[in-house]
Structure formats: structure tokens, C-alpha cells
Design a protein around this motif. Structure first.
Motif, PDB file in Angstrom:
ATOM      1  N   SER A 132       0.812  -1.239  -0.027  1.00 53.59           N
ATOM      2  CA  SER A 132      -0.017  -0.045  -0.164  1.00 53.59           C
ATOM      3  C   SER A 132       0.811   1.134   0.036  1.00 53.59           C
ATOM      4  CB  SER A 132      -1.009  -0.108   1.094  1.00 53.59           C
ATOM      5  OG  SER A 132      -1.667  -1.170   1.227  1.00 53.59           O
ATOM      6  N   ASN A 133       1.934   1.335   0.935  1.00 56.55           N
ATOM      7  CA  ASN A 133       2.530   2.421   0.879  1.00 56.55           C
ATOM      8  C   ASN A 133       3.514   2.645  -0.300  1.00 56.55           C
ATOM      9  OD1 ASN A 133       1.494   2.901   3.697  1.00 56.55           O
ATOM     10  ND2 ASN A 133       3.573   2.274   4.720  1.00 56.55           N
ATOM     11  N   ARG A 134       3.940   1.675  -0.882  1.00 56.77           N
ATOM     12  CA  ARG A 134       4.555   1.584  -2.056  1.00 56.77           C
ATOM     13  C   ARG A 134       4.001   2.139  -3.191  1.00 56.77           C
ATOM     14  NH1 ARG A 134       8.681  -3.766  -2.116  1.00 56.77           N
ATOM     15  NH2 ARG A 134       9.604  -3.277   0.048  1.00 56.77           N
ATOM     16  N   LEU A 135       2.537   1.818  -3.316  1.00 52.55           N
ATOM     17  CA  LEU A 135       1.669   2.373  -4.297  1.00 52.55           C
ATOM     18  C   LEU A 135       1.757   4.014  -4.200  1.00 52.55           C
ATOM     19  CD1 LEU A 135      -0.458   2.158  -6.422  1.00 52.55           C
ATOM     20  CD2 LEU A 135      -2.274   1.652  -4.456  1.00 52.55           C
ATOM     21  N   ILE A 136       1.317   4.478  -2.990  1.00 53.32           N
ATOM     22  CA  ILE A 136       1.617   6.027  -2.707  1.00 53.32           C
ATOM     23  C   ILE A 136       2.747   6.435  -3.410  1.00 53.32           C
ATOM     24  CG2 ILE A 136       1.008   7.873  -1.290  1.00 53.32           C
ATOM     25  CD1 ILE A 136      -1.328   6.348  -2.164  1.00 53.32           C
ATOM     26  N   ALA A 137       3.850   5.918  -2.907  1.00 49.83           N
ATOM     27  CA  ALA A 137       5.239   6.324  -3.187  1.00 49.83           C
ATOM     28  C   ALA A 137       5.406   6.188  -4.956  1.00 49.83           C
ATOM     29  CB  ALA A 137       6.114   5.565  -2.546  1.00 49.83           C
ATOM     30  N   ASP A 138       4.679   5.019  -5.347  1.00 50.89           N
ATOM     31  CA  ASP A 138       4.905   5.029  -6.797  1.00 50.89           C
ATOM     32  C   ASP A 138       4.457   6.258  -7.618  1.00 50.89           C
ATOM     33  OD1 ASP A 138       6.239   2.572  -6.890  1.00 50.89           O
ATOM     34  OD2 ASP A 138       4.342   1.244  -7.370  1.00 50.89           O
ATOM     35  N   ILE A 139       3.182   6.579  -7.090  1.00 55.32           N
ATOM     36  CA  ILE A 139       2.229   7.603  -7.779  1.00 55.32           C
ATOM     37  C   ILE A 139       3.210   8.899  -7.584  1.00 55.32           C
ATOM     38  CG2 ILE A 139       0.200   9.218  -7.499  1.00 55.32           C
ATOM     39  CD1 ILE A 139      -1.215   6.681  -6.776  1.00 55.32           C
ATOM     40  N   ARG A 140       3.634   9.233  -6.249  1.00 53.96           N
ATOM     41  CA  ARG A 140       4.360  10.409  -6.114  1.00 53.96           C
ATOM     42  C   ARG A 140       5.818  10.315  -6.733  1.00 53.96           C
ATOM     43  NH1 ARG A 140       1.790  14.598  -4.481  1.00 53.96           N
ATOM     44  NH2 ARG A 140       3.627  15.448  -3.595  1.00 53.96           N
ATOM     45  N   ALA A 141       6.331   9.388  -7.306  1.00 59.72           N
ATOM     46  CA  ALA A 141       7.533   9.153  -8.112  1.00 59.72           C
ATOM     47  C   ALA A 141       7.380   9.271  -9.642  1.00 59.72           C
ATOM     48  CB  ALA A 141       8.249   7.975  -7.630  1.00 59.72           C
ATOM     49  N   LEU A 142       6.056   9.357 -10.060  1.00 59.45           N
ATOM     50  CA  LEU A 142       5.921   9.049 -11.714  1.00 59.45           C
ATOM     51  C   LEU A 142       6.478  10.315 -12.122  1.00 59.45           C
ATOM     52  CD1 LEU A 142       2.113   7.878 -11.714  1.00 59.45           C
ATOM     53  CD2 LEU A 142       4.012   6.564 -12.167  1.00 59.45           C
ATOM     54  N   PRO A 145     -13.180   8.061   8.292  1.00 58.42           N
ATOM     55  CA  PRO A 145     -13.797   7.324   9.538  1.00 58.42           C
ATOM     56  C   PRO A 145     -12.988   6.482  10.611  1.00 58.42           C
ATOM     57  CG  PRO A 145     -13.590   5.886   7.465  1.00 58.42           C
ATOM     58  CD  PRO A 145     -13.125   7.077   7.326  1.00 58.42           C
ATOM     59  N   PHE A 146     -11.382   6.708  10.242  1.00 55.40           N
ATOM     60  CA  PHE A 146     -10.550   6.127  10.977  1.00 55.40           C
ATOM     61  C   PHE A 146     -10.579   5.993  12.398  1.00 55.40           C
ATOM     62  CE2 PHE A 146      -8.554   7.273   6.872  1.00 55.40           C
ATOM     63  CZ  PHE A 146      -7.926   6.389   6.320  1.00 55.40           C
ATOM     64  N   MET A 147     -10.650   7.113  13.150  1.00 53.54           N
ATOM     65  CA  MET A 147     -10.628   7.192  14.542  1.00 53.54           C
ATOM     66  C   MET A 147     -11.986   6.919  15.263  1.00 53.54           C
ATOM     67  SD  MET A 147      -8.752   6.852  17.185  1.00 53.54           S
ATOM     68  CE  MET A 147      -7.279   7.255  16.475  1.00 53.54           C
ATOM     69  N   PRO A 148     -12.945   7.802  14.571  1.00 51.27           N
ATOM     70  CA  PRO A 148     -14.397   8.005  15.526  1.00 51.27           C
ATOM     71  C   PRO A 148     -14.999   6.454  14.832  1.00 51.27           C
ATOM     72  CG  PRO A 148     -14.434   9.258  13.355  1.00 51.27           C
ATOM     73  CD  PRO A 148     -12.772   8.898  13.506  1.00 51.27           C
ATOM     74  N   ARG A 149     -14.735   5.513  14.015  1.00 46.09           N
ATOM     75  CA  ARG A 149     -15.446   4.454  13.584  1.00 46.09           C
ATOM     76  C   ARG A 149     -14.384   3.189  13.994  1.00 46.09           C
ATOM     77  NH1 ARG A 149     -20.965   4.997  13.151  1.00 46.09           N
ATOM     78  NH2 ARG A 149     -21.235   7.150  12.076  1.00 46.09           N
ATOM     79  N   LEU A 150     -13.240   3.531  13.898  1.00 41.50           N
ATOM     80  CA  LEU A 150     -12.158   2.061  13.976  1.00 41.50           C
ATOM     81  C   LEU A 150     -11.294   2.144  15.021  1.00 41.50           C
ATOM     82  CD1 LEU A 150     -11.880   1.634  10.283  1.00 41.50           C
ATOM     83  CD2 LEU A 150     -13.298   0.413  11.595  1.00 41.50           C
ATOM     84  N   GLY A 151     -10.996   3.564  15.577  1.00 40.58           N
ATOM     85  CA  GLY A 151     -10.088   3.701  16.575  1.00 40.58           C
ATOM     86  C   GLY A 151      -8.407   3.525  16.194  1.00 40.58           C
ATOM     87  N   ILE A 152      -8.431   4.111  14.764  1.00 37.95           N
ATOM     88  CA  ILE A 152      -7.089   3.915  14.115  1.00 37.95           C
ATOM     89  C   ILE A 152      -6.798   5.173  13.552  1.00 37.95           C
ATOM     90  CG2 ILE A 152      -7.094   1.321  13.899  1.00 37.95           C
ATOM     91  CD1 ILE A 152      -8.026   1.800  11.038  1.00 37.95           C
ATOM     92  N   VAL A 153      -5.489   5.436  13.097  1.00 36.19           N
ATOM     93  CA  VAL A 153      -5.105   6.795  12.454  1.00 36.19           C
ATOM     94  C   VAL A 153      -5.305   6.678  10.970  1.00 36.19           C
ATOM     95  CG1 VAL A 153      -3.572   7.242  14.278  1.00 36.19           C
ATOM     96  CG2 VAL A 153      -2.558   6.067  12.286  1.00 36.19           C
ATOM     97  N   PRO A 154      -5.628   7.859  10.231  1.00 39.16           N
ATOM     98  CA  PRO A 154      -5.390   7.696   8.898  1.00 39.16           C
ATOM     99  C   PRO A 154      -4.252   7.208   8.289  1.00 39.16           C
ATOM    100  CG  PRO A 154      -6.433   9.702   9.675  1.00 39.16           C
ATOM    101  CD  PRO A 154      -5.711   9.250  10.944  1.00 39.16           C
ATOM    102  N   ASP A 155      -4.155   6.883   7.030  1.00 40.71           N
ATOM    103  CA  ASP A 155      -3.066   6.059   6.404  1.00 40.71           C
ATOM    104  C   ASP A 155      -2.827   6.469   5.046  1.00 40.71           C
ATOM    105  OD1 ASP A 155      -4.930   4.303   5.350  1.00 40.71           O
ATOM    106  OD2 ASP A 155      -4.559   2.735   6.883  1.00 40.71           O
ATOM    107  N   LEU A 156      -1.932   5.746   4.194  1.00 37.34           N
ATOM    108  CA  LEU A 156      -1.716   6.078   3.210  1.00 37.34           C
ATOM    109  C   LEU A 156      -1.265   7.406   2.664  1.00 37.34           C
ATOM    110  CD1 LEU A 156      -2.709   2.970   2.604  1.00 37.34           C
ATOM    111  CD2 LEU A 156      -3.612   3.731   0.462  1.00 37.34           C
ATOM    112  N   GLY A 157      -0.516   8.137   3.601  1.00 39.81           N
ATOM    113  CA  GLY A 157      -0.119   9.321   3.383  1.00 39.81           C
ATOM    114  C   GLY A 157      -1.414  10.389   3.873  1.00 39.81           C
TER     115      GLY A 157
END
Length: 270
Positions: A95-105, A142-154
């Protein structure tokens, strides 16, 4: 469209120098499945290798852009490690590599947010250089209020830099939907357009970007990422050093010539 090929959950089209990639699971509002992530990474690599693409549009099929992670696939542990450990490993390896791929195009990227962008779909949308959204679209964390986690993928990186910490924190904690119109007013996205005009506007924007110098996307991304992390004097030094190289390139010479001839510059592919 000059070409239209479907690869299961990812639709690939071409419009001249512009490639269009559409998440294509409309009945499920385009979750960011592992297959889609792998398909995106593979197609992006091929676009780079082929060298015929000058700009890219990423969008979703149907009523949504992307509703984020495929939560239905995150079942009981079937292998080693906890669910959290396996998720973090998948993010690091895919997942993180996908975002990095987009930013490196090597070419500019346009996100055409045709409907809801939720969860990790927000990070995918904001990874683009230019983000357009349909008037009916919205961004939802919905990360924190619905799932208790932080936003991701940048998402935290993009939000903090585009709308400021106060708005980013409140939006993330409260989990309110951010309309496309409000997102444009806050500076999260480039513009909000009528739903029926989104595709045409995205393609027109991509075609404009396709006419830029071939190094435009990388240079401008790097310049603004530097600007967000260094003092003014250091950034002015960075700018001067880039001008040292870029002014000696043929693109600058063409730009000066075109200015003198009162016409638009025509830049080559390299």
C-alpha cells in the motif's frame, strides 16, 4: 478514446498522451483491494517503461471514487502474527509503495474524484498532483471515530500540508464528511465541478499537463516538499541550484524562443 482494456478490477484507457486508470468494482464502491493495489502498481510500472504517457488520470467507476480498505478481507488470523502485524506488513510491502509510486511518476497525475473518497481512498486521491472533485463527492475519514485507528496511505501528511493542522485534526477526530465544495474552499483540492463535467474537465486538465516539460512533475513536487521542511534561506538556495541546471536545458531555450515569437512553447518528451 483510443484504447480501452479491462484488467478485472482495474480499467485502463488512453486518450492520446493521457492514460486513464479507473478502479472498477462499482457494485462495492471501489474498495482498495489487494488486487487493485497490485494492478495499479503493475500498470504504473508499465506506463513508465513504455514512455508514451505524458499525464495520468485516476478515477473510480460508478458512484464512488474509492471507499478505502477492503475491511471484509480482514478476517481472523490464518497465518503468523496478529492482524495488526499483518496489516502493517502489507502496508509496508504494497500500500505505501503504491502511494510512493504515484508520487515518483515522471508525469503529472490528476485525481478525478467522481464520488465518495473514504478512508485510504482519501490518501489515494490526494497523492495526485491535481485533484478535481464532482460536486456530489465528499471526503470521509472514519479511521478514529469508527475504527480507533489513524489515517494512513499518507493522508495525515497530505492533510496537514494542505489544510493546516487545526482543520486536519478536527476533521479526523470528528469524522465529518467534507464536501467537495468545502474541500475546494479549504484548499484541499484544486477545484469542484459539476458531476456531468468531471470527466471532460479531468481530461482537459490532463491534456494541459501533458504539454508541460517532461521534468515538470518531479521538479515541482520536489520543490514544494523541500519548501515545507526548510527555512526561507535554504529554500532560496535550493531554487537557485535548480535554476543552475534547468536554465541550461533545451526546454528553457524553447520557452524563451516562444516568448519572443509570441506563441506557446512546444516541449519535447525528454
Amino acid at each position: 478514446m483510443n484504447e480501452n482494456t479491462s484488467e478485472s478490477s482495474l480499467l485502463y484507457e488512453r486518450d492520446g498522451d493521457v492514460a486513464i486508470l479507473s478502479l472498477h468494482v462499482p457494485t462495492r464502491l471501489n474498495p482498495l483491494t489487494l488486487d487493485i493495489q497490485r494492478g495499479l502498481r503493475d500498470r504504473l510500472a508499465r506506463l513508465c517503461d513504455e514512455g508514451t504517457t505524458r499525464a495520468l488520470v485516476i478515477t473510480g467507476a460508478g458512484k464512488a471514487f474509492c471507499v478505502g480498505a477492503d475491511l471484509s478481507s480482514m478476517g481472523p488470523n490464518e497465518g503468523g502474527g496478529s492482524l495488526g502485524q499483518r496489516t502493517a506488513d502489507t502496508m509496508a510491502e504494497l500500500s505505501n509503495r503504491l502511494i510512493a509510486d504515484i508520487r515518483a511518476l515522471p508525469f503529472p497525475v490528476v485525481s478525478a474524484v467522481n464520488g465518495p473518497a473514504a478512508g485510504a481512498g482519501v490518501g489515494l486521491a490526494l497523492a495526485a498532483d491535481v485533484v478535481l472533485a464532482a460536486r456530489s463527492a465528499y471526503f470521509y475519514l472514519p479511521f478514529m471515530p469508527r475504527l480507533g485507528i489513524v489515517p494512513d496511505l499518507g493522508t495525515t501528511w497530505f492533510l496537514e500540508r494542505s489544510i493546516g493542522r487545526a482543520r486536519a485534526v478536527a476533521l479526523t477526530l470528528l469524522g465529518d464528511r467534507l464536501s467537495a465544495e468545502q474541500a475546494a474552499q479549504w484548499g484541499l483540492i484544486w477545484s469542484c465541478v459539476d458531476d456531468a463535467a468531471l470527466r471532460q474537465e479531468a481530461l482537459a486538465t490532463a491534456q494541459r499537463l501533458a504539454r508541460l516539460p517532461a521534468h515538470a512533475a518531479r521538479e515541482i513536487r520536489n520543490a514544494y516538499e523541500s519548501a515545507g521542511s526548510v527555512p526561507l534561506e535554504a529554500q532560496m538556495h535550493y531554487e537557485a541550484e535548480r535554476q543552475r541546471e534547468l536554465i541550461d536545458r533545451p526546454e528553457f531555450a524553447e520557452g524563451v524562443k516562444a516568448f519572443g515569437e509570441k506563441r506557446d512553447p512546444v516541449f519535447g518528451r525528454h
